[in-house]
Design an enzyme around this catalytic site. Structure first.
Site, short mmCIF file in Angstrom:
data_model
loop_
_atom_site.label_atom_id
_atom_site.label_comp_id
_atom_site.label_asym_id
_atom_site.label_seq_id
_atom_site.Cartn_x
_atom_site.Cartn_y
_atom_site.Cartn_z
N ASP A 177 0.86 -1.18 0.00
CA ASP A 177 0.00 0.00 0.00
C ASP A 177 0.90 1.23 0.00
O ASP A 177 2.10 1.13 0.27
CB ASP A 177 -0.90 -0.04 1.24
CG ASP A 177 -1.75 1.20 1.38
OD1 ASP A 177 -2.32 1.64 0.36
OD2 ASP A 177 -1.83 1.74 2.50
N ASP B 79 -1.72 -0.89 6.06
CA ASP B 79 -1.94 -0.38 7.42
C ASP B 79 -3.37 0.03 7.69
O ASP B 79 -3.72 0.36 8.82
CB ASP B 79 -1.03 0.83 7.66
CG ASP B 79 -1.54 2.07 6.94
OD1 ASP B 79 -2.01 1.94 5.79
OD2 ASP B 79 -1.48 3.17 7.53
N ASP C 40 -7.09 -2.19 3.60
CA ASP C 40 -6.10 -3.20 3.21
C ASP C 40 -6.42 -4.58 3.80
O ASP C 40 -5.83 -5.57 3.39
CB ASP C 40 -4.70 -2.78 3.68
CG ASP C 40 -4.24 -1.47 3.06
OD1 ASP C 40 -4.45 -1.31 1.85
OD2 ASP C 40 -3.70 -0.62 3.77
#
Length: 797
Positions: free
Chosen positions: A483, A682, A686
């Protein structure tokens, strides 16, 4: 206030307590079934229609129990068990706590005991801040040291007794019997219990062999002592029937020694847990409804309590600031050395250190729901979990014990019918030697010891493994999907650039913007004020402040009308942006957010803010590429922003503007191509991809949902820890293979020698005592090899 653009999420740790145990003490139904209820005493899931402990009514509500013992405790003091759960992470395991087997996590029960499958002592699922005074270690130490002199005396009599003139052979036999009996019947009693348990549960293990071997040697020797006349003359030597009390006693002492070494090694692996638990304060200062204050034990803090955190104290639990202002050192969680300012509304994490100010907070997560308790539980869960390699070892060990029993029987019959005189003495001695030397202690220790030591070593590096499979598989990962926000970048906006227009200088431009933003808690405002503070700019307070939803803010500063916001706000005010438009567009193309400032209807300039790349990210990605990993970025941010960050970090494969479902699809596509995929993220968005990947890696600075979905957590949110984790994973995998290889090789060589296959060629036989020593040394070697992982090198700063 609104600035007319996407806000960067501010991550916080919400309540995320560990789930309740999902099976009854006796192996009941899963807690996920709708009809299940919780035993208020031990917390086990109970089927109301089939509650083994019956039911009890209190306050008009029926409660169901997994056992009659739990029901009795409840009926004696119902209120004790109906209070809100306030168990502290720093408290010892309470009565009725759930215990589980380190090697067989499916074995779970209320209270301590031994595993019916392997005989190991059960450990609490949620450990407490205790010293190293393990009850089993204390018990085995007492049995070992009290009986060691007896075993040594028996050994000396057996080896050298015939040289003691005046000591008749029958007398020597009775002395050995008297000395060995306490060793076998008292010191070895736990071994016999575990042996019987393994037979009753049809789960042969190392205790099966030890119990049968010791019992065989002892019973044979007792019969030879009490009624020697039943043995033929060929059984006699030096005036007596040969006895093997020394073998039985020394086997027990050596096995106890091996257990002591193992238990001490296991206690060493829990040092990381005790260190984490030690971070929590022991008390909290609660503010009562009448305003009075009193210090109370941490485990008495309840959700909603108002607590005072005085200067220099640790924050007791997770919660929110109600009053006061201070800076808090959160390095234990984030690794950042700079204290974080806290004011009303800010989140506080338990065990972080308060600075010079005084704070009043509201407790929101207590006991097992705190971030610290969750970290402790991750470490404990990983140390209890079983690697796929261990499951294979368990299956092999099961069959191995049956094969050894068969070999021992064949050895006994072959030597009895075809061996030299006294053939049946040789038969008994060699069969017992086979049982002892084949004891699968080393096999049983091979992978659990490696996992336990590696988990503690990883925790020192700021890496928390949720299960053993993650340790085993991380080294095999070849693709890393990352990410952007909060993973590659800081996850919060920071100052990027100033574009002054006309005669306005940069400091005047920034001071005007800071004057409008002072007092705002918006992330962009914080970035502007932080840069103004860094430049030590002075500015007057704003008057006539007005927030324009979706566009920006307006106000008056030093008699000038100021407006700060996006292009829509400037267009509404009729401000020409031509002087900075090209430069602003270029900054936006690099992923920055641009805000314009107008003074008295004329453009003063623009301020660019961006989410900066973490200082450690570039080095981390370079190291991961050096290990041959394919790096893929997948982010919900705009394509242009994603590609700008990708260019900065050298990431060639970039996917921008993706939704959570798209991230899952990407991970699944890569796995379908045969890739071993790890996902790093995080945020809540996700979580699905973290769960879908072969290995999910969560940033410890992110959300609880992400951490609960991942198998690995990087406590400090530093991608370099992945390099360290992979190094530990690779070394652990190699260590497990070494341990298993040694254990199998040892048994493959030892069993035939003990059975006497070398006797026709060399006349070599192993006595039961020598076999016991060899067995214990093999276990010690496996433990010693696993402990090398505590010094594993990661070569990461």
């Amino acid at each position: 206030m609104s600035h007319g653009h996407d806000q960067h999420p501010l991550h916080s740790h919400g309540q995320h307590g560990p789930t309740r145990p999902g099976a009854c003490c006796d192996g009941g139904h899963g807690a996920g079934q709708a009809a299940m209820e919780r035993d208020p005493v031990c917390g086990m899931a109970v089927d109301p229609a089939n509650a083994k402990g019956g039911s009890a009514t209190h306050g008009g509500h029926a409660y169901h129990f997994c056992s009659s013992g739990c029901r009795a405790k409840f009926e004696a003091d119902p209120e004790r068990y109906l209070q809100p759960e306030t168990t502290s992470a720093a408290a010892p395991a309470p009565e009725g706590a759930i215990y589980t087997c380190p090697m067989h996590p499916q074995i779970r029960q209320a209270g301590p005991g031994t595993c019916p499958l392997c005989g190991m002592a059960l450990e609490p699922e949620m450990p407490g801040l205790e010293d190293e005074d393990n009850p089993e270690l204390r018990d085995f130490s007492r049995r070992f040291f009290w009986t060691l002199p007896l075993s040594l005396a028996v050994f000396v009599l057996a080896m050298f007794g015939h040289r003691f003139h005046g000591l008749a052979a029958p007398t020597r036999t009775w002395l050995e019997f008297a000395l060995a009996t306490p060793v076998v019947l008292w010191a070895a009693w736990p071994f016999f219990q575990r042996c019987v348990q393994s037979i009753r549960h049809r789960s042969p293990n190392m205790w099966t062999l030890i119990g049968i071997g010791v019992a065989s040697a002892y019973v044979y020797s007792v019969v030879a002592t009490v009624v020697p006349g039943v043995f033929p003359a060929s059984f006699r030597e030096h005036g007596r029937v040969n006895v093997y009390f020394e073998a039985a006693a020394v086997i027990v002492s050596l096995t106890l020694l091996g257990q002591l070494l193992e238990l001490k090694a296991r206690s060493r692996t829990s040092a990381a847990i005790r260190a984490l638990l030690g971070l929590a304060p022991k008390t909290a200062r609660r503010i009562a409804g009448d305003g009075s204050e009193a210090d109370i034990p941490l485990d008495q803090v309840q959700v909603g309590d108002r607590l005072r955190v005085r200067p220099g104290e640790k924050v007791p639990v997770d919660g929110t600031v109600l009053e006061g202002h201070s800076s808090v050192d959160e390095s234990m969680l984030t690794g950042e050395p700079v204290p974080v300012d806290k004011a009303a509304g800010a989140r506080l994490i338990g065990a972080t250190l308060n600075g010079t100010g005084s704070l009043v907070m509201r407790a929101e997560q207590v006991g097992s729901a705190t971030v610290l308790a969750q970290i402790v539980q991750l470490v404990a869960q990983a140390q209890r979990s079983k690697a796929p390699m261990q499951r294979m070892a368990d299956r092999v060990s099961y069959g191995f014990v049956l094969v050894v029993l068969a070999i021992a029987l064949l050895t006994f019959l072959a030597w009895g019918f075809f061996g030299p005189s006294p053939s049946w003495v040789y038969a008994i001695v060699n069969a017992v030697s086979v049982l002892i030397i084949a004891c699968p202690c080393a096999l049983g220790l091979a992978t659990p010891m490696s996992i336990m030591v590696a988990t503690g070593r990883a925790a020192q590096e700021g890496v928390l493994f949720k299960d053993a499979a993650a340790i085993e598989q991380l080294a095999r990962i070849d693709t890393l999907v990352v990410d952007k926000t909060g993973t590659l970048t800081e996850g919060r906006p920071a100052f990027r650039a100033l574009l002054a227009a006309g005669d306005a200088g940069e400091d005047a431009l920034l001071a005007g913007a800071a004057a409008l933003e002072q007092g705002s808690e918006h992330p962009l405002a914080a970035a502007i004020l932080a840069e103004a503070a860094r430049r030590t700019l002075a500015f007057a307070p704003a008057t006539g402040f007005e927030s324009v939803t979706g566009q920006g803010v307006r106000g008056h500063v030093d008699g000038h009308a100021l407006a700060l916001g996006n292009e829509a706000l400037m267009a509404e005010a009729g401000v020409d942006l031509a002087l900075v438009r090209d430069a602003a567009d270029a900054l936006r193309g690099e992923g920055a957010t641009v805000m314009y400032l107008a003074r008295d209807g004329r453009l003063a300039g623009a301020i660019a803010l961006a989410d900066p790349v973490k200082a450690t990210t570039a080095a981390a990605l370079a190291a991961l590429r050096g290990e041959g990993l394919r790096i893929v970025m997948a982010t919900g941010d705009a394509e242009a922003t994603a590609r700008s960050v990708g260019r900065t970090l050298g990431i060639e494969e970039v996917h921008g503007g993706v939704k959570p479902a798209d991230k899952v699809a990407l991970v699944q596509r890569l796995r379908a191509e045969g890739r071993k995929v790890a996902m790093v993220g995080d945020g809540i968005n996700d979580a699905p991809a973290l769960a879908a990947a072969d290995i999910g890696i969560a940033m410890g600075t992110g959300t609880d949902v992400a951490m609960s979905s991942a198998q690995v957590t990087l406590v400090k949110g530093d991608l370099r820890r992945i390099v360290a984790a992979r190094a530990i994973s690779a070394q652990t995998l190699a260590n497990m293979k070494q341990n298993l290889g040694f254990a199998f090789l040892y048994n493959a060589l030892g069993v035939p020698v003990a059975a006497g296959v070398l006797y026709p060629l060399t006349g070599l036989l192993l006595s039961p005592m020598i076999a016991a020593l060899a067995m214990s040394l093999s276990s010690v070697s496996v433990v010693a090899n696993a402990l090398r992982l505590a010094r594993a090198r990661t070569d990461v700063a």
